[in-house]
Scaffold this motif. Structure first.
Motif, short mmCIF file in Angstrom:
data_model
loop_
_atom_site.label_atom_id
_atom_site.label_comp_id
_atom_site.label_asym_id
_atom_site.label_seq_id
_atom_site.Cartn_x
_atom_site.Cartn_y
_atom_site.Cartn_z
N LEU A 1 0.83 -1.20 0.00
CA LEU A 1 0.00 0.00 0.00
C LEU A 1 0.86 1.26 0.00
N LYS A 2 1.96 1.21 0.76
CA LYS A 2 2.86 2.36 0.82
C LYS A 2 3.49 2.63 -0.55
N LYS A 3 3.90 1.53 -1.22
CA LYS A 3 4.47 1.69 -2.55
C LYS A 3 3.45 2.25 -3.52
N VAL A 4 2.22 1.77 -3.40
CA VAL A 4 1.17 2.27 -4.29
C VAL A 4 0.94 3.76 -4.04
N GLU A 5 0.93 4.16 -2.78
CA GLU A 5 0.74 5.57 -2.45
C GLU A 5 1.90 6.41 -2.98
N GLU A 6 3.14 5.91 -2.85
CA GLU A 6 4.30 6.65 -3.36
C GLU A 6 4.22 6.81 -4.87
N LYS A 7 3.85 5.71 -5.56
CA LYS A 7 3.72 5.80 -7.02
C LYS A 7 2.61 6.78 -7.40
N LYS A 8 1.55 6.77 -6.61
CA LYS A 8 0.44 7.67 -6.89
C LYS A 8 0.89 9.13 -6.72
N GLU A 9 1.65 9.39 -5.66
CA GLU A 9 2.14 10.75 -5.43
C GLU A 9 3.10 11.17 -6.53
N GLU A 10 4.00 10.23 -6.95
CA GLU A 10 4.93 10.55 -8.03
C GLU A 10 4.17 10.86 -9.32
N GLY A 11 3.12 10.06 -9.58
CA GLY A 11 2.33 10.30 -10.78
C GLY A 11 1.64 11.65 -10.75
N GLU A 12 1.12 12.01 -9.58
CA GLU A 12 0.47 13.31 -9.46
C GLU A 12 1.47 14.44 -9.62
N ALA A 13 2.71 14.26 -9.08
CA ALA A 13 3.75 15.30 -9.23
C ALA A 13 4.11 15.48 -10.71
N ARG A 14 4.23 14.35 -11.43
CA ARG A 14 4.54 14.44 -12.87
C ARG A 14 3.42 15.17 -13.62
N LYS A 15 2.18 14.87 -13.23
CA LYS A 15 1.04 15.53 -13.89
C LYS A 15 1.08 17.03 -13.65
N GLU A 16 1.42 17.44 -12.41
CA GLU A 16 1.49 18.86 -12.10
C GLU A 16 2.61 19.54 -12.89
N GLU A 17 3.77 18.86 -12.95
CA GLU A 17 4.90 19.42 -13.69
C GLU A 17 4.57 19.55 -15.18
N LYS A 18 3.96 18.52 -15.70
CA LYS A 18 3.58 18.55 -17.11
C LYS A 18 2.55 19.64 -17.38
N LYS A 19 1.64 19.82 -16.41
CA LYS A 19 0.62 20.84 -16.56
C LYS A 19 1.24 22.23 -16.57
N GLU A 20 2.22 22.45 -15.67
CA GLU A 20 2.89 23.75 -15.63
C GLU A 20 3.63 24.03 -16.93
N LYS A 21 4.34 23.01 -17.43
CA LYS A 21 5.07 23.21 -18.69
C LYS A 21 4.13 23.54 -19.84
N SER A 22 3.01 22.85 -19.88
CA SER A 22 2.05 23.11 -20.95
C SER A 22 1.48 24.51 -20.83
N GLU A 23 1.27 24.98 -19.60
CA GLU A 23 0.74 26.33 -19.41
C GLU A 23 1.77 27.36 -19.86
N GLN A 24 3.06 27.14 -19.48
CA GLN A 24 4.11 28.07 -19.90
C GLN A 24 4.25 28.10 -21.42
N LYS A 25 4.16 26.93 -22.01
CA LYS A 25 4.25 26.86 -23.47
C LYS A 25 3.11 27.60 -24.13
N ALA A 26 1.93 27.46 -23.51
CA ALA A 26 0.76 28.15 -24.08
C ALA A 26 0.93 29.65 -23.96
N ILE A 27 1.54 30.09 -22.83
CA ILE A 27 1.75 31.53 -22.65
C ILE A 27 2.73 32.07 -23.70
N LYS A 28 3.85 31.33 -23.90
CA LYS A 28 4.85 31.75 -24.91
C LYS A 28 4.22 31.77 -26.29
N GLN A 29 3.40 30.73 -26.55
CA GLN A 29 2.78 30.66 -27.88
C GLN A 29 1.82 31.82 -28.09
N THR A 30 1.14 32.15 -27.06
CA THR A 30 0.19 33.26 -27.15
C THR A 30 0.92 34.58 -27.37
#
Length: 627
Positions: free
Chosen positions: A577-606
C-alpha cells in the motif's frame, strides 16, 4: 383446569423466536411513523380526482371546553347499539366536564359471570355520552340523537391453546394430563375464552377545526356527505371523526383503550368461574397520545393477515415501558435506532468484504460451512414448531447469504458420472489450492480438531439428557430440538477457531474489523435489553457469552500490533500500500509538472502570436499609406 395451568400453557405455546429486542422496543415508534407515511401517501394519490367539484369547509368541535356531559356504560352480549340500550347501565355518571381539569375517575364492580361468556360467546361494553340533561333513550323527548357519542368494545378475548402429541421416546409416557392427551389426538389447538377486568374510556380533548366535504362531486369521485376531506385529515382521525347532519360540527373521538391489558392478566372463563370483576376508568386524552394508541391498533390489523404480529412481543415491550424508568426508556429508544443502523451497516460490510475478497489467508473458512449447518438447523426447527412467518423468511435469507459465501472459499465439483441413487449428482468440496497449502489451513484444521474433542462429548451428553428427561413429538423433532438446544448453549464456541488462528499467526490484520465493530456494538446493546426485558436468568447469562469472545478479539487487536509486511483482508500488505501511495504521489507530481510546462508553453505561444499579429497590422497600415 386451573387458571395458572391454562395461562402457562398458552404462554409456552405462543412463545416466539428471539428476533431482536431492539426491533420490539421500537415497534410503537415504527407503527406511528408507518401509519402517518402510508396514510399520507394514500391520501396524496387518491385525494383529488380529475374534474372534482367537491368544496370543503372547517367544522368545529360540538363539545366546547368546560361543557358538562353525562356518561353511561352498558354491558351486552351484542354489539348492536339498540340492544345494548335495553340492558341496565353498568355505570352511570352525571355531570362530567369536557376539560383537562377532570382527573381520572374509576368505577369497579363484581358481577355474576354472564351466561354469554360461559357459552363461549362475547361480551361488549357500550359507552354513551350526551350533553348534560339530554337522554340516550330514543323514546324520550330529550333524546340526543344528533349529538350522542357511542363507542363499543369487546371485553373478552379468544386465545388459542395448542396441543401436540408428545411423549418420552424411551418409555412412551407423558407428564400431560389424560384430558390433554385425549385432545391432542383429535385437535391441534383449542380456542378459549378469556376475560380482562380493566378498560379505560377516554374522550379526545381537542378543538382543531377539521375540514369536511360540503357537497357531492358531480364529475369527480363520489364522497360521502359530511366526511373528512381526504388528504387533509391524517389517519386515524380521518375514519374516527363523525360530523353532524349539517356538517358544521363534529363530535369528539371516544376511545376505548385496552392497550395496557397484558396477556398474563387475562383470566380463563369456564364453568368454575362464578363471578368476574370489571373496572372502568374514565380519563381524558390528548390528540397526540390518541394517535399513538390508534396507530398501534392499525399496525396490528395490517400485520394480522401477514402473520407478522405477535402479542407476546407486544406485551414484552409494554411491560418494559411500565417497569422501566422513563429516562432509561428514552435512552433505550435512541440506542435501539442505532442498533438498527449498525445491524444494516454490519450486513453491508460483510457482503462487501466477501464480495471483494480474493485471498483468504488468516481466515477460518471451515466456519462458513458450520454457519450454513447452523442456519439450516435453526430454519428446520422453527418450521417444525410453527413459528412466525417473518422469522422463517429472515432465517432463510440468512442461510442463502451463508451459501453464497461457499463458492468464494471452496472449489465445488459436480460429478454426474457416478450419481447417488442413480440420478443425484455427486457434489464435492475442496479448499482453494492457495489456501489449502497455507499455514492458515493447517491452523484452521488444528482448531477444529481440538474443538471436536470438546463438542462431540457435549453433544452426545445433551442428546442423552434430552432423550431421557424430555418429551418429544417424534424422532425427527428430537433430533432438531437436540441440535437447536445444543447450538443455543454451545454455538458461541464456533467463534474460537478464528481466535486460535489469530494466536498462531500473531496477527489480526486479515479480519473484517469494520463489520466486527458494528456487531460488537450491537452485542453490548443486546446486553442492555437483556436486563431491561423480563426473561429467564439463564438467557440473560447467555447474552454475555459473545461479549467474552469479542473482548478476546479486542485483546488480540491490542496485543498483535500492525505488521506492515502482512496482508490485510483484501490480500494487500502495508508495504505494498505504501508503494502504491508513493507511485500515486509521483504520478500526481509528474502531472502537475507537465501541466505547468504546458501552461508556460501556451503563454509563450500566445505571446508570439500576438507579436506576429501586431507586425502584420503594422505592415498593412504602411501599405495603405503608400497607396
Amino acid at each position: 383446569m386451573a387458571e395458572e395451568e391454562v395461562l402457562d400453557a398458552i404462554a409456552q405455546d405462543e412463545q416466539p423466536e428471539q428476533v431482536g429486542w431492539s426491533g420490539m422496543l421500537m415497534a410503537a415508534f415504527r407503527a406511528f411513523v408507518m401509519v402517518q407515511v402510508l396514510s399520507g401517501a394514500f391520501h396524496y394519490f387518491t385525494g383529488s380526482g380529475t374534474g372534482s367539484s367537491v368544496n370543503s369547509t372547517s367544522a368545529a368541535n360540538l363539545f366546547t371546553p368546560g361543557l358538562h356531559f353525562d356518561f353511561y356504560a352498558h354491558l351486552s352480549p351484542s354489539n348492536n347499539k339498540e340492544l345494548a340500550l335495553r340492558e341496565p347501565p353498568f355505570w352511570m355518571r352525571k355531570d362530567f366536564t369536557y376539560d383537562w381539569a377532570l382527573e381520572e375517575e374509576t368505577f369497579s364492580q363484581t358481577i355474576p359471570t354472564p351466561s354469554a361468556l360461559l357459552a363461549n360467546e362475547s361480551m361488549y361494553l357500550h359507552v354513551f355520552i350526551v350533553k348534560a340533561n339530554l337522554s340516550i333513550n330514543p323514546d324520550d323527548k330529550n333524546y340526543a340523537k344528533a349529538s350522542m357519542i357511542h363507542g363499543c368494545k369487546q371485553l373478552n378475548r379468544y386465545m388459542k391453546r395448542r396441543y401436540s402429541k408428545t411423549s418420552n421416546l424411551l418409555t412412551g409416557t407423558s407428564a400431560k394430563s389424560e384430558e390433554e392427551q385425549r385432545k391432542a389426538e383429535t385437535m391441534t389447538h383449542e380456542t378459549l375464552n378469556f376475560w380482562h377486568p380493566n378498560m379505560t374510556i377516554s374522550l379526545v380533548i381537542d378543538q382543531t377545526p377539521w375540514p369536511h366535504h360540503e357537497e357531492q362531486s358531480k364529475d369527480g369521485p363520489e364522497q360521502p356527505p359530511h366526511t373528512a376531506v381526504r388528504g387533509s385529515v391524517p389517519e386515524p382521525m380521518s375514519s374516527a371523526l363523525k360530523f353532524n347532519k349539517n356538517g358544521k360540527k363534529y363530535t369528539p373521538v371516544l376511545y376505548l383503550n385496552s392497550y395496557w391489558n397484558l396477556i398474563e392478566d387475562y383470566h380463563p372463563i369456564n364453568e368454575t368461574v362464578k363471578e368476574v370483576n370489571l373496572t372502568l376508568t374514565y380519563a381524558p386524552i390528548s390528540m397526540w397520545k390518541y394517535q399513538l394508541y390508534a396507530s398501534q391498533e392499525m399496525q396490528k390489523n395490517w400485520t394480522l393477515g401477514l402473520d407478522m404480529s405477535d402479542d407476546k412481543d407486544q406485551d414484552s415491550m409494554k411491560r418494559a415501558m411500565l417497569e422501566t424508568n422513563p429516562i432509561l426508556m428514552a435512552v433505550i429508544a435512541a440506542v435501539s435506532l442505532l442498533h438498527t443502523v449498525f445491524e444494516f451497516l454490519a450486513f453491508k460490510n460483510d457482503i462487501q468484504f466477501w464480495k471483494s475478497r480474493e485471498n483468504f489467508e488468516g481466515l477460518s473458512v471451515r466456519t462458513v460451512l458450520w454457519g450454513i449447518g447452523q442456519q439450516l438447523i435453526v430454519f428446520l426447527y422453527v418450521c417444525d414448531n410453527d413459528t412466525n412467518f417473518m422469522v422463517k423468511i429472515s432465517l432463510f435469507i440468512g442461510m442463502c447469504i451463508e451459501c453464497w459465501k461457499v463458492p468464494k472459499c471452496f472449489n465445488i465439483e459436480v460429478d454426474r458420472s457416478t450419481p447417488i441413487l442413480g440420478f443425484i449428482p455427486r457434489v464435492s468440496f475442496s479448499l482453494n489450492r492457495s489456501y489449502g497449502e497455507s499455514e492458515t489451513s493447517e491452523y484452521d484444521n488444528m482448531a477444529f480438531r481440538y474443538l471436536r474433542w470438546v463438542m462431540y462429548p457435549l453433544l452426545v451428553g445433551y442428546a442423552v439428557y434430552s432423550l431421557v428427561y424430555e418429551e418429544q413429538k417424534g424422532w425427527y423433532s428430537w433430533v432438531l430440538s437436540t441440535l437447536y438446544g445444543y447450538l443455543l448453549m454451545f454455538g458461541f464456541v464456533m467463534m474460537t477457531p478464528q481466535l486460535f488462528i489469530n494466536y498462531k499467526l500473531k496477527s489480526v490484520a486479515h479480519l473484517p474489523w469494520r463489520m466486527m465493530t458494528y456487531k460488537f456494538i450491537n452485542t453490548f446493546i443486546d446486553d442492555l435489553f437483556a436486563w431491561v426485558i423480563r426473561m429467564p436468568t439463564m438467557y440473560r447469562i447467555g447474552c454475555f457469552r459473545d461479549d467474552v469472545i469479542f473482548l478476546i478479539y479486542l485483546y488480540q487487536y491490542w496485543a498483535y500490533r500492525v505488521d506492515h509486511s502482512r496482508v490485510n483482508e483484501y490480500g494487500i500488505s502495508g508495504e505494498e500500500l505504501k508503494k502504491v501511495e508513493e507511485k500515486k504521489e509521483e504520478g500526481e507530481a509528474r502531472k502537475e509538472e507537465k501541466k505547468e510546462k504546458s501552461e508556460q508553453k501556451a503563454i509563450k505561444q500566445t505571446s508570439t502570436e500576438r507579436f506576429l499579429q501586431k507586425g502584420n497590422e503594422m505592415r498593412k497600415r504602411k501599405v495603405r499609406k503608400e497607396e
